[in-house]
Design an enzyme around this catalytic site. Structure first.
Site, PDB file in Angstrom:
ATOM      1  N   GLY A  19      -3.701 -97.095  60.960  1.00  0.00           N
ATOM      2  CA  GLY A  19      -4.418 -95.876  60.619  1.00  0.00           C
ATOM      3  C   GLY A  19      -3.823 -95.168  59.413  1.00  0.00           C
ATOM      4  CB  SER A  20      -4.828 -92.079  57.701  1.00  0.00           C
ATOM      5  OG  SER A  20      -6.083 -92.637  57.396  1.00  0.00           O
ATOM      6  CB  THR A  21      -1.211 -89.938  60.301  1.00  0.00           C
ATOM      7  OG1 THR A  21      -2.125 -89.954  61.412  1.00  0.00           O
ATOM      8  CG2 THR A  21      -1.823 -89.112  59.178  1.00  0.00           C
ATOM      9  CD  GLU A  78     -20.972-104.073  67.361  1.00  0.00           C
ATOM     10  OE1 GLU A  78     -21.954-103.390  67.758  1.00  0.00           O
ATOM     11  OE2 GLU A  78     -20.904-105.302  67.449  1.00  0.00           O
ATOM     12  CG  ASP A 132      -4.015 -85.724  70.364  1.00  0.00           C
ATOM     13  OD1 ASP A 132      -3.196 -84.828  70.126  1.00  0.00           O
ATOM     14  OD2 ASP A 132      -3.985 -86.417  71.394  1.00  0.00           O
ATOM     15  N   GLY A 191      -5.826 -96.367  64.208  1.00  0.00           N
ATOM     16  CA  GLY A 191      -5.019 -95.158  64.055  1.00  0.00           C
ATOM     17  C   GLY A 191      -4.991 -94.327  65.319  1.00  0.00           C
ATOM     18  CG  ASP A 192      -2.481 -90.945  65.433  1.00  0.00           C
ATOM     19  OD1 ASP A 192      -1.827 -91.923  65.860  1.00  0.00           O
ATOM     20  OD2 ASP A 192      -2.002 -90.085  64.673  1.00  0.00           O
ATOM     21  N   GLY A 193      -6.953 -91.964  66.193  1.00  0.00           N
ATOM     22  CA  GLY A 193      -8.287 -91.793  66.749  1.00  0.00           C
ATOM     23  C   GLY A 193      -8.663 -92.939  67.674  1.00  0.00           C
ATOM     24  CG  ASN A 217     -11.680 -98.313  63.956  1.00  0.00           C
ATOM     25  OD1 ASN A 217     -12.673 -98.733  63.370  1.00  0.00           O
ATOM     26  ND2 ASN A 217     -11.321 -97.050  63.913  1.00  0.00           N
TER      27      ASN A 217
END
Length: 467
Positions: A162-164, A94, A423, A119-121, A61
């Site tokens: 990711g962020s977290t 994408e 999540d 990230g988690d996503g 990503n």
């Protein structure tokens, strides 16, 4: 010594704070035949380690989190995979759900694992794609909340960008791309529980970390409107949600996890080789052998709780992160077939602040009269609004002026429903049914390894074993 023969052995060494690094040592030998004997023996030993992946499908990503997924992979991870002779097929995502949709199309069975860089996503996308593909190929209806899902034996690797990176932190102990890549190369395997979320016999989402209603749901809903702020939006929305101090009425019904060993308050942290998760794995194997996929859990022993709640949280893991090193439930286990259900009842703003602060230190965060925690295998939640079949003038007013009330909570109308944080993604349905599926999937990880300095202050039983 004129003609020297040599071979180099690359190995992994563990550093501080769960960090892994790659190192090497070169062996020199005068005798060419002896050198070849050593290299041949070492190659045969490596070939015997079938858990080591040979071919991986990698999703990157480039937009989410730190927006450095592609750079992190190319500079830190790809060279290690090349050194370990692991072939990769790389897909740059994408758009949203690109990885999920792609996993329904490719031949996933030719890969030893799927790696997500993000990230988690991003992990959630890959998880939904893999689990969904396995159920589709096995003829399992995901919309049936009582269906026994087929285990996914294709492991997932997480390269944190990711962020977290909560999931990576809770399963490895650190959010470090090199450490995660080395776990993948070695071929570590960590089973992971997955919760399925349904509404009116319709499948909504899978969850492996946090299902949060109330406080954490409101934070996520508000922060989604402020993406332009970047990661700071979570701090802003968190402060705003705390000051608003909304509570929500509803009914929780749950089934206790009686066969699961341990308790949310026993301070037995889930670590590498966790004996509680091992026992659950053995029980799962026996149940599968005896009943097969048609085995269904009983409907008895439901407990019902009604009340006003500031937060309702269900976690499949500790949900630890750098800001909260012990997480929302420090004794939650990765693969014991249960979730820790945490109910925070209506209390003063000061008491709620005390509860939130407990997440950042070593104190028992459940030691409050307004906090209850249960280890469950299934639960259902219904908001008071869903329970009421009759509408009155106030309800009509709330529906008509709902947007105004959401934007201006200081008005006379109370917000009747929150949003579920699944999540890191919002669920619009407040009434949900949740079921924990024991060890439904596997990660390229081994759980958090023991850290003597940290555990000395946290787990007396583990100290005695070390001594």
């Amino acid at each position: 010594m004129a003609k020297l023969h040599a071979f180099t052995v690359y190995y992994v060494k563990r550093g501080r704070n769960h960090r892994w690094r790659c190192s090497d040592v070169t062996f020199w030998c005068v005798d060419e035949h002896l050198c070849n004997q050593w290299t041949q023996a070492l190659k045969e030993l490596l070939e015997m380690q079938k858990s080591r992946p040979k071919q991986l499908l990698v999703y990157i990503n480039p937009y989410g989190g730190k927006r450095q997924g592609k750079r992190i992979y190319e500079q830190k991870v790809a060279p290690l995979f090349s050194l370990a002779s692991i072939s990769t097929d790389v897909v740059i995502t994408e758009h949203a759900n690109h990885a999920k949709d792609n996993l329904f199309e490719v031949n996933i069975y030719k890969y030893d694992g799927v790696v997500c860089v993000g990230g988690d996503g991003m992990f959630s996308e890959v998880m939904h794609g893999l689990i969904g593909r396995m159920q589709k190929d096995s003829g399992i209806d995901q919309n049936n909340p009582k269906a026994s899902l087929v285990q996914c034996n294709i492991r997932i690797g997480i390269i944190p960008a990711g962020s977290t990176d909560c999931i990576c932190y809770s399963t490895v102990g650190i959010s470090d791309p090199v450490t995660s890549a080395l776990h993948i190369i070695i071929g570590d395997c960590q089973p992971l529980d997955v919760s399925s979320v349904h509404h009116n016999n319709t499948f909504l989402k899978y969850s492996v970390s946090l299902l949060g209603y109330g406080f954490y749901g409101d934070i996520l809903k508000d922060s989604e409107k402020k993406r332009w702020m970047g990661p700071m939006r979570y701090d802003y929305s968190g402060l705003k949600t705390f000051l608003s101090h909304h509570y929500y009425e509803g009914t929780i019904a749950y089934q206790p996890a009686k066969q699961t060993h341990g308790s949310p308050r026993d301070k037995e942290s889930c670590r590498t080789g966790c004996y509680i998760c091992k026992k659950s794995e053995k029980q799962l194997a026996e149940q599968t052998k005896e009943h097969g996929l048609k085995h269904e859990e009983g409907e008895e022993d439901w407990k019902v709780i009604k009340g006003k709640f500031l937060a309702i949280n269900a976690v499949n893991m500790s949900c630890a992160c750098p800001r909260s090193p012990k997480g929302l439930s420090p004794a939650a286990h990765l693969a014991d077939g249960s979730a820790d259900l945490i109910l925070v009842r209506k209390c003063s703003r000061f008491d709620f602040l005390r509860y939130l602060v407990r997440h950042t230190n070593q104190d028992d965060q459940f030691d409050f009269p307004f906090v209850d925690v249960y280890r469950v295998k299934r639960f259902q939640f219904t908001s008071k609004l869903s329970e009421d079949n009759e509408s009155n003038v106030m309800d009509i007013g709330k529906k008509r002026f709902g947007q105004f009330c959401r934007d201006h909570p200081a008005c006379c109308c109370n917000i009747v429903n929150s949003t579920w944080n699944c999540d890191g993604e919002t669920l619009d349905s407040s009434a949900i049914e949740v079921r924990v599926h024991c060890q439904l999937m596997k990660l390229f990880a081994r759980g958090i390894e023991e850290n003597c300095k940290d555990e000395a202050a946290y787990s007396q039983s583990r100290i005695e074993q070390l001594l």
